[in-house]
Design an enzyme around this catalytic site. Sequence first.
Site, PDB file in Angstrom:
ATOM      1  N   ASP A   1      -7.072  -1.808   4.002  1.00 53.60           N
ATOM      2  CA  ASP A   1      -7.364  -1.962   2.584  1.00 53.60           C
ATOM      3  C   ASP A   1      -8.377  -0.911   2.130  1.00 53.60           C
ATOM      4  O   ASP A   1      -8.271   0.258   2.546  1.00 53.60           O
ATOM      5  CB  ASP A   1      -7.893  -3.385   2.334  1.00 53.60           C
ATOM      6  CG  ASP A   1      -7.474  -3.938   0.982  1.00 53.60           C
ATOM      7  OD1 ASP A   1      -8.021  -3.477  -0.032  1.00 53.60           O
ATOM      8  OD2 ASP A   1      -6.611  -4.835   0.947  1.00 53.60           O
TER       9      ASP A   1
ATOM     10  N   HIS B   1     -11.902  -4.861  -3.004  1.00 53.85           N
ATOM     11  CA  HIS B   1     -10.650  -5.549  -2.730  1.00 53.85           C
ATOM     12  C   HIS B   1     -10.517  -5.955  -1.267  1.00 53.85           C
ATOM     13  O   HIS B   1     -10.164  -7.099  -0.946  1.00 53.85           O
ATOM     14  CB  HIS B   1      -9.471  -4.667  -3.139  1.00 53.85           C
ATOM     15  CG  HIS B   1      -8.150  -5.375  -3.132  1.00 53.85           C
ATOM     16  ND1 HIS B   1      -7.300  -5.350  -2.053  1.00 53.85           N
ATOM     17  CD2 HIS B   1      -7.539  -6.128  -4.064  1.00 53.85           C
ATOM     18  CE1 HIS B   1      -6.209  -6.051  -2.323  1.00 53.85           C
ATOM     19  NE2 HIS B   1      -6.328  -6.535  -3.545  1.00 53.85           N
TER      20      HIS B   1
ATOM     21  N   SER C   1      -1.671 -10.361  -3.224  1.00 53.73           N
ATOM     22  CA  SER C   1      -2.655  -9.903  -2.239  1.00 53.73           C
ATOM     23  C   SER C   1      -3.363 -11.092  -1.606  1.00 53.73           C
ATOM     24  O   SER C   1      -3.515 -11.178  -0.381  1.00 53.73           O
ATOM     25  CB  SER C   1      -3.689  -8.984  -2.892  1.00 53.73           C
ATOM     26  OG  SER C   1      -3.159  -7.724  -3.183  1.00 53.73           O
TER      27      SER C   1
END
Length: 451
Positions: free
Chosen positions: A62, A96, A256
Amino acid sequence: MGVKRVWSTTAVVALTGALLLTSAPTASADYIRDRQWVIDVIDFKKVWSASQGQGVTVAVVDTGVDDSHPDLTGQVLKGKDFTGSDEGGRNDPVGHGTGMASIIAGHGHGTNNSAGVMGLAPKSKILPIVGGTKDEFENQDWAAGVRYAVDQGASVINLSFSDPTAVPGSEGAKAIAYAQQHDAVVVSGTGNDGSVDLEYPAKLPGVVAVSAIDESLNIWENSNSGKGVTLAAPGGNIVRANPSKSSGYSEGSGVSDATAYVSASAALVRAKYPDLTAGQVINRLIKSATMLDQDVKKTPDDEYGYGIIRPYAALTMEIPKGPKQGPLAQASPSTSTNSGAASGDSDSTSQAAKKKKKSSSGSVLLIAGIAGAVVVIGILVVVLRSRRNGGSGGPGSGGGTPPHGAGYPSQPPAGQQQHPNTASNQGYPTYPGQSPQHPNPYAQQPPHQGQ
Protein backbone atom coordinates in the site's frame (compact mmCIF):
# COMPACT_ATOMS: atom_id res chain seq x y z
CA MET A 1 2.65 4.66 -16.27
CA GLY A 2 0.78 5.74 -13.16
CA VAL A 3 -2.39 3.89 -12.31
CA LYS A 4 -5.53 4.68 -10.38
CA ARG A 5 -5.81 2.98 -7.00
CA VAL A 6 -8.97 1.68 -5.37
CA TRP A 7 -9.43 4.02 -2.45
CA SER A 8 -11.44 3.10 0.60
CA THR A 9 -13.98 5.73 -0.35
CA THR A 10 -14.51 8.37 -2.95
CA ALA A 11 -14.66 10.96 -0.20
CA VAL A 12 -12.98 9.98 3.04
CA VAL A 13 -14.59 11.66 6.02
CA ALA A 14 -12.04 12.62 8.66
CA LEU A 15 -13.21 12.16 12.21
CA THR A 16 -12.24 15.75 12.84
CA GLY A 17 -15.08 16.87 10.58
CA ALA A 18 -18.33 18.49 11.63
CA LEU A 19 -20.26 15.22 11.45
CA LEU A 20 -18.31 13.52 14.20
CA LEU A 21 -16.54 16.24 16.16
CA THR A 22 -18.13 19.61 16.73
CA SER A 23 -16.63 20.80 20.00
CA ALA A 24 -13.21 19.16 20.45
CA PRO A 25 -9.97 19.58 18.51
CA THR A 26 -9.15 15.87 18.61
CA ALA A 27 -11.26 12.75 18.35
CA SER A 28 -12.48 10.93 21.44
CA ALA A 29 -10.83 7.52 21.59
CA ASP A 30 -13.90 5.94 23.16
CA TYR A 31 -16.00 7.41 20.39
CA ILE A 32 -13.66 5.85 17.84
CA ARG A 33 -14.26 2.43 19.37
CA ASP A 34 -18.01 2.99 19.53
CA ARG A 35 -18.11 3.78 15.80
CA GLN A 36 -16.73 0.35 14.87
CA TRP A 37 -19.98 -1.44 14.10
CA VAL A 38 -18.14 -4.44 12.67
CA ILE A 39 -16.89 -5.44 16.13
CA ASP A 40 -20.40 -6.31 17.27
CA VAL A 41 -21.68 -7.74 14.00
CA ILE A 42 -18.79 -10.18 13.62
CA ASP A 43 -18.43 -10.58 17.40
CA PHE A 44 -14.68 -10.10 17.69
CA LYS A 45 -14.45 -11.50 21.21
CA LYS A 46 -16.02 -14.75 20.16
CA VAL A 47 -13.69 -14.97 17.16
CA TRP A 48 -10.67 -14.36 19.40
CA SER A 49 -11.62 -17.33 21.57
CA ALA A 50 -10.59 -19.45 18.58
CA SER A 51 -7.77 -17.41 17.03
CA GLN A 52 -6.20 -13.95 17.09
CA GLY A 53 -3.86 -14.41 14.15
CA GLN A 54 -0.79 -15.13 16.25
CA GLY A 55 2.35 -16.09 14.33
CA VAL A 56 0.99 -14.93 10.95
CA THR A 57 2.54 -12.15 8.86
CA VAL A 58 0.22 -10.13 6.65
CA ALA A 59 1.86 -8.02 3.96
CA VAL A 60 0.06 -4.73 3.35
CA VAL A 61 1.14 -3.59 -0.10
CA ASP A 62 0.00 0.00 0.00
CA THR A 63 1.25 3.49 0.89
CA GLY A 64 3.22 2.38 3.94
CA VAL A 65 2.24 1.83 7.57
CA ASP A 66 2.94 4.31 10.37
CA ASP A 67 4.38 2.13 13.12
CA SER A 68 4.16 4.97 15.64
CA HIS A 69 0.37 5.04 15.63
CA PRO A 70 -0.79 4.05 19.15
CA ASP A 71 -3.11 1.36 17.81
CA LEU A 72 -0.29 -0.36 15.91
CA THR A 73 2.75 -0.15 18.20
CA GLY A 74 4.65 -3.42 18.16
CA GLN A 75 2.63 -4.80 15.26
CA VAL A 76 4.62 -3.44 12.33
CA LEU A 77 7.71 -5.23 11.04
CA LYS A 78 10.44 -3.61 8.98
CA GLY A 79 9.33 -3.71 5.39
CA LYS A 80 10.48 -1.97 2.26
CA ASP A 81 9.61 1.03 0.12
CA PHE A 82 9.70 0.28 -3.60
CA THR A 83 8.98 3.86 -4.65
CA GLY A 84 12.38 5.27 -3.65
CA SER A 85 12.33 5.91 0.11
CA ASP A 86 14.48 3.97 2.56
CA GLU A 87 12.35 4.00 5.70
CA GLY A 88 11.44 0.32 5.75
CA GLY A 89 7.85 1.06 4.78
CA ARG A 90 7.10 2.39 8.27
CA ASN A 91 6.05 5.85 7.18
CA ASP A 92 2.70 6.74 5.65
CA PRO A 93 2.05 10.36 4.67
CA VAL A 94 -1.10 9.29 2.81
CA GLY A 95 -2.68 7.25 5.63
CA HIS A 96 -4.32 4.57 3.52
CA GLY A 97 -1.92 1.72 4.26
CA THR A 98 -2.02 2.48 7.98
CA GLY A 99 -5.80 2.28 7.84
CA MET A 100 -5.72 -1.16 6.24
CA ALA A 101 -3.15 -2.35 8.78
CA SER A 102 -5.33 -1.15 11.66
CA ILE A 103 -8.35 -3.07 10.33
CA ILE A 104 -6.21 -6.20 10.20
CA ALA A 105 -3.98 -5.98 13.28
CA GLY A 106 -4.94 -2.91 15.32
CA HIS A 107 -4.87 -3.53 19.07
CA GLY A 108 -6.28 -0.23 20.30
CA HIS A 109 -4.65 1.65 23.16
CA GLY A 110 -5.32 2.98 26.65
CA THR A 111 -6.61 1.05 29.66
CA ASN A 112 -7.25 -2.55 28.62
CA ASN A 113 -6.85 -1.34 25.03
CA SER A 114 -10.38 0.00 25.26
CA ALA A 115 -9.75 2.98 23.00
CA GLY A 116 -8.92 3.39 19.33
CA VAL A 117 -9.20 0.96 16.43
CA MET A 118 -9.35 -2.77 17.08
CA GLY A 119 -8.41 -5.07 14.22
CA LEU A 120 -9.90 -8.49 13.55
CA ALA A 121 -6.54 -10.30 13.88
CA PRO A 122 -4.78 -8.24 16.59
CA LYS A 123 -1.93 -10.68 17.17
CA SER A 124 -0.90 -10.94 13.54
CA LYS A 125 2.09 -8.93 12.33
CA ILE A 126 2.08 -6.38 9.51
CA LEU A 127 4.80 -6.32 6.88
CA PRO A 128 4.55 -2.85 5.30
CA ILE A 129 5.31 -2.66 1.59
CA VAL A 130 5.19 0.72 -0.14
CA GLY A 131 4.07 -0.02 -3.66
CA GLY A 132 2.68 3.39 -4.59
CA THR A 133 1.66 6.87 -3.56
CA LYS A 134 -1.64 8.72 -3.36
CA ASP A 135 -1.87 9.18 -7.11
CA GLU A 136 0.37 6.52 -8.62
CA PHE A 137 0.79 2.78 -8.26
CA GLU A 138 3.34 1.51 -10.75
CA ASN A 139 2.99 -2.13 -11.78
CA GLN A 140 6.67 -2.93 -11.43
CA ASP A 141 6.87 -1.32 -7.98
CA TRP A 142 4.08 -3.18 -6.23
CA ALA A 143 4.98 -6.37 -8.11
CA ALA A 144 8.49 -6.21 -6.65
CA GLY A 145 6.86 -5.58 -3.28
CA VAL A 146 4.74 -8.72 -3.55
CA ARG A 147 7.78 -10.85 -4.35
CA TYR A 148 9.68 -9.29 -1.46
CA ALA A 149 6.79 -9.97 0.92
CA VAL A 150 6.71 -13.63 -0.09
CA ASP A 151 10.46 -13.96 0.40
CA GLN A 152 10.10 -12.40 3.86
CA GLY A 153 7.59 -15.03 4.91
CA ALA A 154 4.25 -13.24 4.51
CA SER A 155 1.51 -15.86 4.14
CA VAL A 156 -1.31 -13.38 3.48
CA ILE A 157 -0.95 -10.46 1.04
CA ASN A 158 -3.42 -7.55 1.13
CA LEU A 159 -3.78 -5.57 -2.10
CA SER A 160 -6.27 -2.74 -1.46
CA PHE A 161 -5.74 -1.02 -4.80
CA SER A 162 -6.50 -1.37 -8.49
CA ASP A 163 -4.12 -1.44 -11.42
CA PRO A 164 -5.61 -1.74 -14.91
CA THR A 165 -2.19 -2.74 -16.24
CA ALA A 166 -2.05 -5.87 -14.04
CA VAL A 167 -3.37 -8.08 -16.82
CA PRO A 168 -2.21 -11.67 -17.33
CA GLY A 169 1.44 -11.64 -18.35
CA SER A 170 2.23 -8.36 -16.59
CA GLU A 171 4.83 -8.03 -13.85
CA GLY A 172 2.02 -7.74 -11.31
CA ALA A 173 0.32 -10.90 -12.53
CA LYS A 174 3.62 -12.79 -12.47
CA ALA A 175 4.31 -11.59 -8.93
CA ILE A 176 0.90 -12.78 -7.76
CA ALA A 177 1.47 -16.14 -9.43
CA TYR A 178 4.80 -16.28 -7.58
CA ALA A 179 3.01 -15.61 -4.30
CA GLN A 180 0.46 -18.33 -5.00
CA GLN A 181 3.19 -20.80 -5.92
CA HIS A 182 4.76 -20.06 -2.53
CA ASP A 183 1.54 -20.72 -0.63
CA ALA A 184 0.41 -17.16 0.09
CA VAL A 185 -3.25 -16.10 0.20
CA VAL A 186 -3.63 -13.04 -2.08
CA VAL A 187 -6.63 -10.76 -1.44
CA SER A 188 -7.78 -7.75 -3.47
CA GLY A 189 -10.90 -5.58 -3.90
CA THR A 190 -13.32 -5.69 -6.82
CA GLY A 191 -13.40 -1.90 -7.34
CA ASN A 192 -15.29 1.18 -6.19
CA ASP A 193 -16.95 2.26 -9.43
CA GLY A 194 -20.27 0.50 -8.99
CA SER A 195 -19.72 -1.12 -12.37
CA VAL A 196 -20.36 -4.66 -13.54
CA ASP A 197 -16.73 -5.64 -13.95
CA LEU A 198 -13.89 -6.48 -11.61
CA GLU A 199 -10.71 -4.44 -11.40
CA TYR A 200 -7.24 -5.91 -11.67
CA PRO A 201 -5.50 -7.42 -9.72
CA ALA A 202 -8.68 -8.84 -8.14
CA LYS A 203 -9.62 -10.20 -11.56
CA LEU A 204 -6.53 -12.41 -11.80
CA PRO A 205 -6.84 -16.19 -11.29
CA GLY A 206 -6.58 -17.41 -7.72
CA VAL A 207 -6.95 -13.97 -6.14
CA VAL A 208 -9.65 -13.68 -3.47
CA ALA A 209 -11.78 -10.92 -5.02
CA VAL A 210 -13.71 -9.00 -2.35
CA SER A 211 -16.87 -6.89 -2.61
CA ALA A 212 -18.12 -4.62 0.19
CA ILE A 213 -21.28 -4.65 2.32
CA ASP A 214 -22.63 -1.68 4.26
CA GLU A 215 -24.06 -1.38 7.77
CA SER A 216 -27.40 -2.80 6.61
CA LEU A 217 -25.48 -5.93 5.53
CA ASN A 218 -26.36 -5.35 1.89
CA ILE A 219 -23.88 -4.77 -0.93
CA TRP A 220 -22.40 -1.28 -0.71
CA GLU A 221 -23.78 0.79 -3.58
CA ASN A 222 -20.41 1.48 -5.25
CA SER A 223 -18.95 -2.00 -4.93
CA ASN A 224 -18.10 -3.49 -8.31
CA SER A 225 -19.87 -6.70 -9.22
CA GLY A 226 -19.51 -9.33 -11.91
CA LYS A 227 -18.14 -12.78 -12.60
CA GLY A 228 -15.23 -13.55 -10.31
CA VAL A 229 -16.38 -12.11 -6.96
CA THR A 230 -15.22 -14.50 -4.23
CA LEU A 231 -16.41 -13.08 -0.91
CA ALA A 232 -18.13 -10.04 0.59
CA ALA A 233 -17.05 -8.26 3.79
CA PRO A 234 -17.81 -5.07 5.72
CA GLY A 235 -16.75 -1.96 3.82
CA GLY A 236 -19.33 0.73 4.62
CA ASN A 237 -18.58 3.50 7.13
CA ILE A 238 -15.41 1.90 8.45
CA VAL A 239 -13.33 3.72 11.07
CA ARG A 240 -9.58 3.20 10.77
CA ALA A 241 -6.27 4.68 11.82
CA ASN A 242 -5.05 7.54 9.63
CA PRO A 243 -1.86 9.42 10.54
CA SER A 244 -2.54 12.02 7.86
CA LYS A 245 -5.44 13.40 9.94
CA SER A 246 -4.94 15.49 13.06
CA SER A 247 -7.14 13.12 15.07
CA GLY A 248 -5.21 10.08 13.88
CA TYR A 249 -8.40 8.52 12.47
CA SER A 250 -10.76 8.71 9.52
CA GLU A 251 -13.96 7.05 8.36
CA GLY A 252 -14.81 5.90 4.87
CA SER A 253 -16.41 3.26 2.70
CA GLY A 254 -15.00 0.97 0.05
CA VAL A 255 -13.73 -2.39 -1.05
CA SER A 256 -10.29 -1.56 0.38
CA ASP A 257 -11.66 -1.95 3.90
CA ALA A 258 -13.54 -5.12 2.96
CA THR A 259 -10.32 -6.52 1.51
CA ALA A 260 -8.54 -5.90 4.80
CA TYR A 261 -11.24 -7.76 6.74
CA VAL A 262 -10.88 -10.78 4.47
CA SER A 263 -7.09 -10.67 4.83
CA ALA A 264 -7.53 -10.61 8.59
CA SER A 265 -9.90 -13.59 8.38
CA ALA A 266 -7.30 -15.49 6.36
CA ALA A 267 -4.71 -14.68 9.03
CA LEU A 268 -7.01 -16.06 11.73
CA VAL A 269 -7.44 -19.32 9.84
CA ARG A 270 -3.74 -19.63 9.06
CA ALA A 271 -2.93 -19.18 12.75
CA LYS A 272 -5.31 -21.93 13.88
CA TYR A 273 -4.67 -24.31 10.99
CA PRO A 274 -0.98 -23.88 10.08
CA ASP A 275 -1.01 -27.16 8.15
CA LEU A 276 -3.52 -25.90 5.58
CA THR A 277 -2.37 -24.65 2.21
CA ALA A 278 -3.38 -21.22 0.98
CA GLY A 279 -6.02 -22.86 -1.21
CA GLN A 280 -7.41 -24.79 1.73
CA VAL A 281 -7.56 -21.59 3.80
CA ILE A 282 -9.59 -19.96 1.03
CA ASN A 283 -11.77 -23.07 0.99
CA ARG A 284 -12.62 -22.61 4.69
CA LEU A 285 -13.50 -18.96 4.11
CA ILE A 286 -15.76 -19.87 1.21
CA LYS A 287 -17.44 -22.87 2.85
CA SER A 288 -18.26 -20.87 6.00
CA ALA A 289 -19.64 -17.78 4.24
CA THR A 290 -23.34 -16.87 4.36
CA MET A 291 -25.88 -15.26 2.03
CA LEU A 292 -28.22 -14.34 4.91
CA ASP A 293 -31.68 -13.88 3.40
CA GLN A 294 -30.54 -12.39 0.12
CA ASP A 295 -32.45 -13.58 -2.93
CA VAL A 296 -29.49 -15.37 -4.46
CA LYS A 297 -30.31 -18.17 -6.87
CA LYS A 298 -26.86 -19.74 -7.22
CA THR A 299 -23.27 -19.32 -6.10
CA PRO A 300 -20.93 -17.76 -6.85
CA ASP A 301 -23.12 -14.68 -7.07
CA ASP A 302 -21.99 -11.64 -9.07
CA GLU A 303 -22.32 -9.37 -6.01
CA TYR A 304 -21.69 -11.56 -2.95
CA GLY A 305 -19.55 -14.28 -4.49
CA TYR A 306 -19.88 -17.27 -2.17
CA GLY A 307 -21.23 -15.06 0.59
CA ILE A 308 -20.35 -12.74 3.48
CA ILE A 309 -17.41 -13.78 5.62
CA ARG A 310 -18.05 -15.51 8.94
CA PRO A 311 -14.67 -15.64 10.70
CA TYR A 312 -15.84 -17.64 13.72
CA ALA A 313 -17.53 -20.24 11.52
CA ALA A 314 -14.40 -20.41 9.36
CA LEU A 315 -12.43 -21.26 12.50
CA THR A 316 -14.82 -23.75 14.07
CA MET A 317 -16.79 -25.56 11.36
CA GLU A 318 -15.90 -29.14 10.45
CA ILE A 319 -14.75 -28.56 6.90
CA PRO A 320 -12.76 -31.13 4.91
CA LYS A 321 -9.38 -29.80 3.77
CA GLY A 322 -10.13 -30.40 0.13
CA PRO A 323 -7.54 -30.25 -2.67
CA LYS A 324 -4.32 -28.37 -1.91
CA GLN A 325 -4.93 -25.86 -4.69
CA GLY A 326 -8.30 -24.86 -3.22
CA PRO A 327 -11.55 -23.99 -4.99
CA LEU A 328 -10.34 -21.05 -7.13
CA ALA A 329 -8.88 -21.27 -10.61
CA GLN A 330 -5.10 -21.19 -10.64
CA ALA A 331 -2.75 -19.05 -12.69
CA SER A 332 -1.14 -20.71 -15.71
CA PRO A 333 0.63 -19.57 -18.89
CA SER A 334 -2.71 -19.63 -20.73
CA THR A 335 -4.85 -18.59 -17.78
CA SER A 336 -8.24 -16.96 -17.96
CA THR A 337 -8.87 -13.72 -16.07
CA ASN A 338 -11.68 -14.89 -13.81
CA SER A 339 -10.62 -15.21 -10.20
CA GLY A 340 -13.88 -16.71 -8.98
CA ALA A 341 -14.10 -19.62 -11.41
CA ALA A 342 -13.68 -22.81 -9.47
CA SER A 343 -11.10 -25.41 -10.40
CA GLY A 344 -12.13 -28.67 -12.02
CA ASP A 345 -10.92 -30.61 -8.98
CA SER A 346 -13.69 -29.31 -6.71
CA ASP A 347 -17.46 -29.67 -6.87
CA SER A 348 -17.98 -25.98 -7.63
CA THR A 349 -21.38 -24.79 -8.74
CA SER A 350 -19.84 -22.47 -11.32
CA GLN A 351 -21.18 -22.73 -14.81
CA ALA A 352 -17.66 -22.76 -16.22
CA ALA A 353 -16.90 -26.01 -14.42
CA LYS A 354 -20.19 -27.55 -15.56
CA LYS A 355 -19.54 -26.58 -19.18
CA LYS A 356 -16.08 -28.08 -18.97
CA LYS A 357 -17.50 -31.35 -17.68
CA LYS A 358 -20.13 -31.44 -20.42
CA SER A 359 -17.53 -30.73 -23.08
CA SER A 360 -15.19 -33.48 -21.91
CA SER A 361 -18.11 -35.92 -21.59
CA GLY A 362 -19.17 -35.17 -25.15
CA SER A 363 -15.67 -35.91 -26.46
CA VAL A 364 -15.58 -39.24 -24.66
CA LEU A 365 -18.97 -40.23 -26.09
CA LEU A 366 -17.86 -39.35 -29.61
CA ILE A 367 -14.83 -41.62 -29.36
CA ALA A 368 -16.88 -44.33 -27.73
CA GLY A 369 -19.40 -44.19 -30.56
CA ILE A 370 -16.68 -45.11 -33.01
CA ALA A 371 -15.54 -48.01 -30.85
CA GLY A 372 -19.02 -49.50 -30.49
CA ALA A 373 -22.25 -49.45 -28.50
CA VAL A 374 -20.92 -51.59 -25.66
CA VAL A 375 -18.09 -49.15 -24.95
CA VAL A 376 -20.58 -46.27 -25.07
CA ILE A 377 -22.59 -47.84 -22.28
CA GLY A 378 -19.48 -48.39 -20.20
CA ILE A 379 -18.34 -44.80 -20.61
CA LEU A 380 -21.79 -43.49 -19.70
CA VAL A 381 -21.74 -45.46 -16.45
CA VAL A 382 -18.34 -44.05 -15.55
CA VAL A 383 -19.39 -40.48 -16.34
CA LEU A 384 -22.62 -40.79 -14.34
CA ARG A 385 -20.81 -42.21 -11.34
CA SER A 386 -18.24 -39.41 -11.53
CA ARG A 387 -20.93 -36.76 -11.56
CA ARG A 388 -22.78 -38.36 -8.64
CA ASN A 389 -19.69 -38.60 -6.47
CA GLY A 390 -18.58 -35.03 -7.18
CA GLY A 391 -15.67 -34.83 -4.72
CA SER A 392 -15.48 -33.87 -1.05
CA GLY A 393 -17.69 -30.83 -0.96
CA GLY A 394 -17.20 -27.60 -2.88
CA PRO A 395 -17.97 -23.94 -2.37
CA GLY A 396 -21.39 -23.40 -0.93
CA SER A 397 -21.76 -26.72 0.83
CA GLY A 398 -21.86 -27.04 4.58
CA GLY A 399 -19.27 -29.02 6.46
CA GLY A 400 -20.58 -28.95 9.99
CA THR A 401 -22.45 -26.83 12.48
CA PRO A 402 -20.56 -24.15 14.41
CA PRO A 403 -21.67 -23.11 17.88
CA HIS A 404 -24.51 -20.66 17.47
CA GLY A 405 -23.95 -17.19 18.92
CA ALA A 406 -24.42 -13.49 18.54
CA GLY A 407 -22.53 -13.34 15.24
CA TYR A 408 -23.46 -15.07 12.02
CA PRO A 409 -25.99 -17.84 11.47
CA SER A 410 -25.16 -21.52 11.81
CA GLN A 411 -24.57 -23.73 8.79
CA PRO A 412 -26.75 -26.71 7.80
CA PRO A 413 -25.80 -30.17 9.14
CA ALA A 414 -22.89 -32.01 7.60
CA GLY A 415 -23.65 -33.52 4.22
CA GLN A 416 -26.47 -31.08 3.54
CA GLN A 417 -26.08 -28.60 0.68
CA GLN A 418 -26.13 -24.99 1.78
CA HIS A 419 -28.99 -23.16 0.11
CA PRO A 420 -28.29 -19.47 -0.44
CA ASN A 421 -31.93 -18.43 -0.09
CA THR A 422 -32.60 -18.38 3.63
CA ALA A 423 -35.92 -17.22 4.96
CA SER A 424 -34.65 -15.30 7.96
CA ASN A 425 -31.55 -13.82 9.53
CA GLN A 426 -30.74 -17.20 11.12
CA GLY A 427 -29.33 -15.59 14.24
CA TYR A 428 -27.42 -12.84 12.46
CA PRO A 429 -28.10 -9.69 14.51
CA THR A 430 -30.37 -7.02 13.11
CA TYR A 431 -28.13 -4.00 13.08
CA PRO A 432 -29.58 -0.48 13.56
CA GLY A 433 -30.95 0.68 10.25
CA GLN A 434 -31.33 -2.88 8.98
CA SER A 435 -34.81 -4.19 8.39
CA PRO A 436 -35.56 -7.77 9.51
CA GLN A 437 -36.21 -8.65 5.88
CA HIS A 438 -33.53 -7.41 3.52
CA PRO A 439 -34.73 -5.81 0.27
CA ASN A 440 -33.98 -7.80 -2.84
CA PRO A 441 -30.60 -6.48 -4.07
CA TYR A 442 -31.50 -7.59 -7.60
CA ALA A 443 -34.62 -5.45 -7.92
CA GLN A 444 -32.49 -2.85 -9.69
CA GLN A 445 -29.33 -3.01 -11.75
CA PRO A 446 -26.09 -2.17 -9.94
CA PRO A 447 -25.36 1.58 -9.97
CA HIS A 448 -23.38 3.09 -12.84
CA GLN A 449 -23.69 -0.07 -14.88
CA GLY A 450 -21.41 -0.03 -17.88
CA GLN A 451 -19.32 2.91 -16.69
